[in-house]
Scaffold this motif. Structure first.
Motif, PDB file in Angstrom:
ATOM      1  N   LEU A 279       3.782  -4.493   9.850  1.00  0.00           N
ATOM      2  CA  LEU A 279       3.813  -3.603   8.700  1.00  0.00           C
ATOM      3  C   LEU A 279       4.068  -2.175   9.169  1.00  0.00           C
ATOM      4  CD1 LEU A 279       0.726  -4.789   6.597  1.00  0.00           C
ATOM      5  CD2 LEU A 279       3.068  -5.633   6.529  1.00  0.00           C
ATOM      6  N   THR A 280       4.612  -1.375   8.275  1.00  0.00           N
ATOM      7  CA  THR A 280       4.789   0.041   8.571  1.00  0.00           C
ATOM      8  C   THR A 280       3.453   0.746   8.342  1.00  0.00           C
ATOM      9  OG1 THR A 280       5.351   0.642   6.304  1.00  0.00           O
ATOM     10  CG2 THR A 280       7.177  -0.066   7.731  1.00  0.00           C
ATOM     11  N   ILE A 281       3.368   1.972   8.788  1.00  0.00           N
ATOM     12  CA  ILE A 281       2.150   2.743   8.575  1.00  0.00           C
ATOM     13  C   ILE A 281       1.879   2.901   7.080  1.00  0.00           C
ATOM     14  CG2 ILE A 281       1.126   5.045   8.841  1.00  0.00           C
ATOM     15  CD1 ILE A 281       2.504   5.157  11.587  1.00  0.00           C
ATOM     16  N   ASP A 282       2.931   3.142   6.307  1.00  0.00           N
ATOM     17  CA  ASP A 282       2.764   3.277   4.853  1.00  0.00           C
ATOM     18  C   ASP A 282       2.253   1.985   4.227  1.00  0.00           C
ATOM     19  OD1 ASP A 282       3.597   5.925   4.872  1.00  0.00           O
ATOM     20  OD2 ASP A 282       5.695   5.405   4.472  1.00  0.00           O
ATOM     21  N   GLU A 283       2.721   0.846   4.728  1.00  0.00           N
ATOM     22  CA  GLU A 283       2.269  -0.434   4.187  1.00  0.00           C
ATOM     23  C   GLU A 283       0.800  -0.686   4.531  1.00  0.00           C
ATOM     24  OE1 GLU A 283       6.359  -3.054   4.039  1.00  0.00           O
ATOM     25  OE2 GLU A 283       5.332  -2.846   5.972  1.00  0.00           O
ATOM     26  N   TYR A 284       0.392  -0.351   5.775  1.00  0.00           N
ATOM     27  CA  TYR A 284      -1.022  -0.485   6.139  1.00  0.00           C
ATOM     28  C   TYR A 284      -1.883   0.430   5.268  1.00  0.00           C
ATOM     29  CZ  TYR A 284      -0.587  -3.444  10.273  1.00  0.00           C
ATOM     30  OH  TYR A 284      -0.380  -4.493  11.112  1.00  0.00           O
ATOM     31  N   GLU A 285      -1.402   1.637   5.041  1.00  0.00           N
ATOM     32  CA  GLU A 285      -2.139   2.578   4.196  1.00  0.00           C
ATOM     33  C   GLU A 285      -2.304   2.012   2.782  1.00  0.00           C
ATOM     34  OE1 GLU A 285      -2.111   7.272   2.952  1.00  0.00           O
ATOM     35  OE2 GLU A 285      -0.247   6.364   3.634  1.00  0.00           O
ATOM     36  N   TYR A 286      -1.238   1.444   2.227  1.00  0.00           N
ATOM     37  CA  TYR A 286      -1.295   0.847   0.894  1.00  0.00           C
ATOM     38  C   TYR A 286      -2.309  -0.296   0.872  1.00  0.00           C
ATOM     39  CZ  TYR A 286       0.126  -1.113  -3.561  1.00  0.00           C
ATOM     40  OH  TYR A 286       0.122  -1.577  -4.848  1.00  0.00           O
ATOM     41  N   LEU A 287      -2.279  -1.122   1.899  1.00  0.00           N
ATOM     42  CA  LEU A 287      -3.194  -2.262   1.990  1.00  0.00           C
ATOM     43  C   LEU A 287      -4.644  -1.788   2.007  1.00  0.00           C
ATOM     44  CD1 LEU A 287      -3.490  -5.370   2.488  1.00  0.00           C
ATOM     45  CD2 LEU A 287      -3.426  -4.843   4.911  1.00  0.00           C
ATOM     46  N   ILE A 288      -4.927  -0.785   2.801  1.00  0.00           N
ATOM     47  CA  ILE A 288      -6.295  -0.285   2.926  1.00  0.00           C
ATOM     48  C   ILE A 288      -6.761   0.391   1.638  1.00  0.00           C
ATOM     49  CG2 ILE A 288      -7.736   1.433   4.107  1.00  0.00           C
ATOM     50  CD1 ILE A 288      -6.020   0.742   6.645  1.00  0.00           C
ATOM     51  N   LEU A 289      -5.916   1.230   1.076  1.00  0.00           N
ATOM     52  CA  LEU A 289      -6.314   1.992  -0.109  1.00  0.00           C
ATOM     53  C   LEU A 289      -6.422   1.137  -1.370  1.00  0.00           C
ATOM     54  CD1 LEU A 289      -4.235   5.262   0.400  1.00  0.00           C
ATOM     55  CD2 LEU A 289      -6.690   4.900   0.825  1.00  0.00           C
ATOM     56  N   ASN A 290      -5.711   0.016  -1.415  1.00  0.00           N
ATOM     57  CA  ASN A 290      -5.674  -0.803  -2.628  1.00  0.00           C
ATOM     58  C   ASN A 290      -6.406  -2.137  -2.492  1.00  0.00           C
ATOM     59  OD1 ASN A 290      -3.820   0.761  -4.553  1.00  0.00           O
ATOM     60  ND2 ASN A 290      -2.742   0.792  -2.600  1.00  0.00           N
ATOM     61  N   ARG A 291      -7.049  -2.354  -1.366  1.00  0.00           N
ATOM     62  CA  ARG A 291      -7.756  -3.610  -1.145  1.00  0.00           C
ATOM     63  C   ARG A 291      -8.927  -3.726  -2.115  1.00  0.00           C
ATOM     64  NH1 ARG A 291     -10.738  -3.689   4.075  1.00  0.00           N
ATOM     65  NH2 ARG A 291     -12.398  -3.034   2.712  1.00  0.00           N
ATOM     66  N   ASP A 292      -9.069  -4.896  -2.696  1.00  0.00           N
ATOM     67  CA  ASP A 292     -10.188  -5.176  -3.582  1.00  0.00           C
ATOM     68  C   ASP A 292     -10.874  -6.451  -3.102  1.00  0.00           C
ATOM     69  OD1 ASP A 292      -8.433  -7.196  -4.338  1.00  0.00           O
ATOM     70  OD2 ASP A 292      -8.092  -6.417  -6.353  1.00  0.00           O
TER      71      ASP A 292
END
Length: 64
Positions: free
Chosen positions: A18-31
């Motif tokens: 994953l890209t850094i942006d994708e990891y960030e999205y995963l972390i910030l939106n994880r439920d």
């Protein structure tokens, strides 16, 4: 859980980077549902690779 989050989790499971942006999205939106899916997929992968074996590792540090 939104489709983008599901796709990122699937990409991790199949071994894509994953890209850094994708990891960030995963972390910030994880439920909770995403966490459950990640745990379940991690368990599947562990069983596929290691079965029910136990491995013990030791570290020996050497210095001068």
């Amino acid at each position: 859980m939104d489709k983008k989050l599901q796709q990122l989790i699937h990409n991790i499971y199949i071994g894509e980077e994953l890209t850094i942006d994708e990891y960030e999205y995963l972390i910030l939106n994880r439920d909770e549902k995403a966490s459950e899916l990640l745990r379940g997929l991690a368990e599947q992968k562990r069983k596929a690779v290691y079965k029910n074996k136990i491995f013990v590792r030791g570290l020996i540090e050497i210095s001068n």
